[in-house]
Design a protein around this motif. Sequence first.
Motif, mmCIF file in Angstrom:
data_model
loop_
_atom_site.group_PDB
_atom_site.id
_atom_site.type_symbol
_atom_site.label_atom_id
_atom_site.label_comp_id
_atom_site.label_asym_id
_atom_site.label_seq_id
_atom_site.Cartn_x
_atom_site.Cartn_y
_atom_site.Cartn_z
ATOM 1 N N TYR A 1 83.662 -21.229 -26.684
ATOM 2 C CA TYR A 1 82.291 -21.701 -26.890
ATOM 3 C C TYR A 1 82.258 -22.683 -28.056
ATOM 4 N N ASP A 2 81.148 -23.394 -28.191
ATOM 5 C CA ASP A 2 80.964 -24.235 -29.376
ATOM 6 C C ASP A 2 79.553 -24.082 -29.898
ATOM 7 N N LEU A 3 79.398 -24.244 -31.212
ATOM 8 C CA LEU A 3 78.108 -24.264 -31.893
ATOM 9 C C LEU A 3 77.974 -25.599 -32.598
ATOM 10 N N GLN A 4 76.771 -26.161 -32.625
ATOM 11 C CA GLN A 4 76.586 -27.534 -33.113
ATOM 12 C C GLN A 4 75.308 -27.654 -33.932
ATOM 13 N N ALA A 5 75.352 -28.522 -34.945
ATOM 14 C CA ALA A 5 74.154 -28.934 -35.667
ATOM 15 C C ALA A 5 74.336 -30.400 -36.055
ATOM 16 N N GLY A 6 73.255 -31.160 -36.017
ATOM 17 C CA GLY A 6 73.376 -32.571 -36.359
ATOM 18 C C GLY A 6 72.029 -33.216 -36.566
ATOM 19 N N VAL A 7 72.071 -34.516 -36.839
ATOM 20 C CA VAL A 7 70.837 -35.265 -37.047
ATOM 21 C C VAL A 7 71.067 -36.724 -36.663
ATOM 22 N N ASP A 8 70.068 -37.306 -36.009
ATOM 23 C CA ASP A 8 70.031 -38.739 -35.733
ATOM 24 C C ASP A 8 69.011 -39.370 -36.659
ATOM 25 N N VAL A 9 69.392 -40.467 -37.314
ATOM 26 C CA VAL A 9 68.497 -41.171 -38.232
ATOM 27 C C VAL A 9 68.302 -42.589 -37.706
ATOM 28 N N GLN A 10 67.071 -42.914 -37.346
ATOM 29 C CA GLN A 10 66.799 -44.211 -36.734
ATOM 30 C C GLN A 10 67.037 -45.359 -37.711
ATOM 31 N N LEU A 11 67.787 -46.357 -37.266
ATOM 32 C CA LEU A 11 68.030 -47.572 -38.035
ATOM 33 C C LEU A 11 67.205 -48.733 -37.474
ATOM 34 N N GLN A 12 67.218 -48.874 -36.167
ATOM 35 C CA GLN A 12 66.372 -49.815 -35.444
ATOM 36 C C GLN A 12 65.817 -49.067 -34.237
ATOM 37 N N ARG A 13 65.006 -49.733 -33.434
ATOM 38 C CA ARG A 13 64.310 -49.018 -32.366
ATOM 39 C C ARG A 13 65.274 -48.228 -31.474
ATOM 40 N N ASN A 14 66.376 -48.813 -31.063
ATOM 41 C CA ASN A 14 67.312 -48.143 -30.164
ATOM 42 C C ASN A 14 68.681 -47.925 -30.797
ATOM 43 N N LEU A 15 68.750 -47.975 -32.120
ATOM 44 C CA LEU A 15 70.013 -47.813 -32.845
ATOM 45 C C LEU A 15 69.825 -46.770 -33.925
ATOM 46 N N PHE A 16 70.778 -45.828 -34.031
ATOM 47 C CA PHE A 16 70.605 -44.768 -35.012
ATOM 48 C C PHE A 16 71.950 -44.328 -35.592
ATOM 49 N N LEU A 17 71.877 -43.786 -36.805
ATOM 50 C CA LEU A 17 73.017 -43.166 -37.480
ATOM 51 C C LEU A 17 73.079 -41.710 -37.059
ATOM 52 N N ASN A 18 74.285 -41.202 -36.844
ATOM 53 C CA ASN A 18 74.439 -39.813 -36.435
ATOM 54 C C ASN A 18 75.391 -39.068 -37.361
ATOM 55 N N TYR B 1 68.939 -28.615 -28.520
ATOM 56 C CA TYR B 1 67.492 -28.633 -28.748
ATOM 57 C C TYR B 1 67.198 -29.615 -29.874
ATOM 58 N N HIS B 2 66.370 -30.617 -29.593
ATOM 59 C CA HIS B 2 65.992 -31.645 -30.574
ATOM 60 C C HIS B 2 64.608 -31.316 -31.119
ATOM 61 N N PHE B 3 64.524 -31.090 -32.433
ATOM 62 C CA PHE B 3 63.295 -30.589 -33.045
ATOM 63 C C PHE B 3 62.181 -31.633 -33.115
ATOM 64 N N ALA B 4 62.531 -32.889 -33.330
ATOM 65 C CA ALA B 4 61.506 -33.923 -33.544
ATOM 66 C C ALA B 4 61.918 -35.205 -32.824
ATOM 67 N N PRO B 5 61.878 -35.205 -31.492
ATOM 68 C CA PRO B 5 62.372 -36.367 -30.744
ATOM 69 C C PRO B 5 61.571 -37.641 -30.979
ATOM 70 N N GLU B 6 60.366 -37.508 -31.551
ATOM 71 C CA GLU B 6 59.523 -38.678 -31.780
ATOM 72 C C GLU B 6 59.645 -39.223 -33.205
ATOM 73 N N ALA B 7 60.424 -38.565 -34.072
ATOM 74 C CA ALA B 7 60.493 -38.948 -35.484
ATOM 75 C C ALA B 7 61.648 -39.908 -35.752
ATOM 76 N N LYS B 8 61.672 -40.452 -36.957
ATOM 77 C CA LYS B 8 62.786 -41.309 -37.368
ATOM 78 C C LYS B 8 64.004 -40.482 -37.755
ATOM 79 N N VAL B 9 63.776 -39.283 -38.275
ATOM 80 C CA VAL B 9 64.857 -38.353 -38.600
ATOM 81 C C VAL B 9 64.765 -37.204 -37.597
ATOM 82 N N ARG B 10 65.814 -37.046 -36.757
ATOM 83 C CA ARG B 10 65.712 -36.152 -35.601
ATOM 84 C C ARG B 10 66.841 -35.106 -35.633
ATOM 85 N N PRO B 11 66.611 -33.966 -36.265
ATOM 86 C CA PRO B 11 67.641 -32.912 -36.292
ATOM 87 C C PRO B 11 67.743 -32.204 -34.941
ATOM 88 N N TYR B 12 68.913 -31.624 -34.688
ATOM 89 C CA TYR B 12 69.134 -30.890 -33.447
ATOM 90 C C TYR B 12 70.178 -29.807 -33.657
#
Length: 216
Positions: free
Chosen positions: A159-176, A112-123
């Motif tokens: 099973y697995d449990l996960q938490a993470g964040v994508d941070v936009q660097l350029q329009r289609n490039l991001f840090l994870n 589940y991605h909390f803020a798919p439209e933001a520059k910082v996108r936690p999930y």
Amino acid sequence: MKSVCILAVAAAVTCAVPAQAEQGNVHVRARAILVSPTEKASPVLPTFSTGSVSVTASWAPEVDVTYFVKPHIGVELIAATTKHKVHGEGSLTGVGKVADTWVLPPTLTLQYHFAPEAKVRPYVGVGVNYTHFYSEKASSSLQTAIGSTAVHLKDSFGYDLQAGVDVQLQRNLFLNLDVKYIDIDTTARLTTGTLVNRVKVSLDPIVAGVGIGVRF
């Protein structure tokens, strides 16, 4: 000149708008991961009732793909393999390394991605894991101590449990940045002639990763 300025402004606005995760989008990430077992192990029975084992951590490259079913919902599949050393504990401490093995743990996670439209996108995510152990090998020190030994580790479902964040660097490039807890339970079988020793191990590793992702 006026048209040139309008085009320049439009380009700047386009670059400034975060790339949104949309239905049908695919994110591909390349990560460096640390697989750190939080293991609990039984005695090695029947021979070493006061002996047990521990498992080392391992660094490895990893590739994962996330497909977005909806803007907020993604399905991730990871692919990686790591090599781990198994060391003796208790009465087996003097043996040192007991064995080593390669681990292949394909994991499918619903996110589940909390803020798919933001520059910082936690999930966050939850999923299933299948772990295959291969190329298991007894150490020379173990075989010197007890004789020629074959090692086999039973594959695992969990099973697995996960938490993470994508941070936009350029329009289609991001840090994870990403962390997972994976439920992995196995039984190691050590066969020395007609004698079979077994040890149950709950590996349950924490998998921490950092990498770069591309949106398609």
